[in-house]
Design an enzyme around this catalytic site. Structure first.
Site, PDB file in Angstrom:
ATOM      1  N   PRO A  75       0.959  -0.620  -0.364  1.00 44.12           N
ATOM      2  CA  PRO A  75       0.165  -0.027  -0.043  1.00 44.12           C
ATOM      3  C   PRO A  75       0.781   1.551   0.169  1.00 44.12           C
ATOM      4  O   PRO A  75       0.846   1.887  -1.060  1.00 44.12           O
ATOM      5  CB  PRO A  75      -0.585   0.423   1.376  1.00 44.12           C
ATOM      6  CG  PRO A  75      -1.001  -1.667   1.672  1.00 44.12           C
ATOM      7  CD  PRO A  75       0.569  -2.125   1.035  1.00 44.12           C
ATOM      8  N   TYR A  76       2.022   1.613   0.630  1.00 44.48           N
ATOM      9  CA  TYR A  76       3.274   2.461   0.840  1.00 44.48           C
ATOM     10  C   TYR A  76       3.507   2.365   0.059  1.00 44.48           C
ATOM     11  O   TYR A  76       3.532   3.628  -0.725  1.00 44.48           O
ATOM     12  CB  TYR A  76       3.447   2.469   2.036  1.00 44.48           C
ATOM     13  CG  TYR A  76       4.492   3.066   2.689  1.00 44.48           C
ATOM     14  CD1 TYR A  76       4.042   4.883   2.654  1.00 44.48           C
ATOM     15  CD2 TYR A  76       5.888   3.510   2.022  1.00 44.48           C
ATOM     16  CE1 TYR A  76       4.926   5.495   3.449  1.00 44.48           C
ATOM     17  CE2 TYR A  76       6.528   4.459   2.563  1.00 44.48           C
ATOM     18  CZ  TYR A  76       6.248   5.707   3.010  1.00 44.48           C
ATOM     19  OH  TYR A  76       6.988   6.921   3.576  1.00 44.48           O
TER      20      TYR A  76
END
Ligand SMILES: NC(=O)c1ccc[n+]([C@@H]2O[C@H](COP(=O)([O-])OP(=O)(O)OC[C@H]3O[C@@H](n4cnc5c(N)ncnc54)[C@H](O)[C@@H]3O)[C@@H](O)[C@H]2O)c1
Length: 258
Positions: free
Chosen positions: A147-148
């Site tokens: 996600p990051y």
């Protein structure tokens, strides 16, 4: 207050602590008036910073914060989109809620704040600077941090697209991509075991983590007239991490060893 940012108004998100707090300090030092938008107010607020409790993932909250900036300062010259969170987990195991919260904080946060400042800057006709905090994770894959990595790569995409949309209005849009920087953000990874300081430092050619002030210095450059012909760019501040092809290079190939 004198300084080359004297008379400028800056909004810095996630400035309650860490890198954002250092950015506030750096902009103030050169005379800017700073509004810090953070969902948590700091234990030790800086003098000459106006803190506004804001959730950058929430359009209404962001709208209210910029209304407050309008009321108090009447202009915005600089936006630094810095607020960030981390959620670690493998695809197939990490929840949609965790994935979404990372995308929302980093990418929606930039979109919502930029959506507020661009019309204000265009209407005022005095140009402006938007600086986002990306990460080296925008360029490489980090397992467990999907996600990051996606959010930070998305920030670079939006930075480039937006830079073209507003170039003729004299608004410059750039990003800073820090490497490992000593903040609570990293401490959280050290605590949950997803990071370990020895291998983090070993992988950095300069053999140390960044100080928050070193990231703030790059932001200061991109926020001011010193970078007046730069737009759509990303400045990497990582002690050489990203350009290193062979971490295991023999020591006799390093100047310090000769
Ligand atoms: N520390 C590092 O090694 C590192 C490396 C690369 C990039 N970055 C990026 O730098 C930025 C700052 O990181 P940091 O290390 O100072 O982290 P930090 O956790 O110390 O500070 C982040 C700040 O963002 C605020 N925030 C989080 N969610 C928010 C929301 N929804 N609305 C408003 N504020 C919110 C937090 O309250 C906190 O004050 C982040 O975007 C991070 O991804 C950090």
């Amino acid at each position: 207050m004198s300084g080359s940012l004297s008379g400028k108004v800056a909004v810095v998100t996630g400035a309650g602590r860490g890198i954002g707090d250092a950015i506030s300090g750096r902009l103030i030092a050169d005379g800017a008036k700073v509004f810090a938008l953070d969902k948590m107010l700091p234990d030790e607020p800086r003098e000459r910073v106006t803190y506004i409790e804001t959730d950058v993932t929430d359009p209404a909250s962001v709208g209210a914060a910029f209304k407050a900036v309008d009321d108090k300062a009447g202009q915005v010259d600089i936006l630094v989109s810095n607020a960030g969170i981390q959620r670690v987990g493998l695809v197939g195991k990490i929840s949609f809620a965790d994935f979404s919260s990372v995308i929302a904080t980093h990418l929606h946060g930039l979109f919502l704040c930029a959506s507020e400042v661009v019309p204000r800057m265009v209407e005022r006709g005095a140009g402006g600077a938007i600086v986002s905090i990306a990460s080296t994770a925008a360029f490489v894959g980090l397992p467990g941090r999907g996600p990051y990595c996606a959010a930070k790569a998305g920030i670079l995409g939006l930075t480039r697209a937006l830079s073209l949309e507003v170039a003729t209005a004299g608004i410059r849009v750039n990003a800073v991509a820090p490497g490992f920087t000593r903040t609570k953000f990293i401490e959280q990874g050290l605590k949950d075991g997803s990071l370990q300081e020895d291998w983090m430092v070993a992988r950095v050619p300069m053999k140390r983590l960044a100080r928050t002030e070193e990231i703030a210095e790059a932001v200061r450059f991109l926020a001011g007239d010193e970078s007046s012909y730069m737009t759509g760019q990303t400045v990497v501040v990582d002690g050489g991490w990203i350009v290193q092809g062979i971490p295991e290079a023999p020591t006799w190939l390093q100047t310090s060893a000769s």
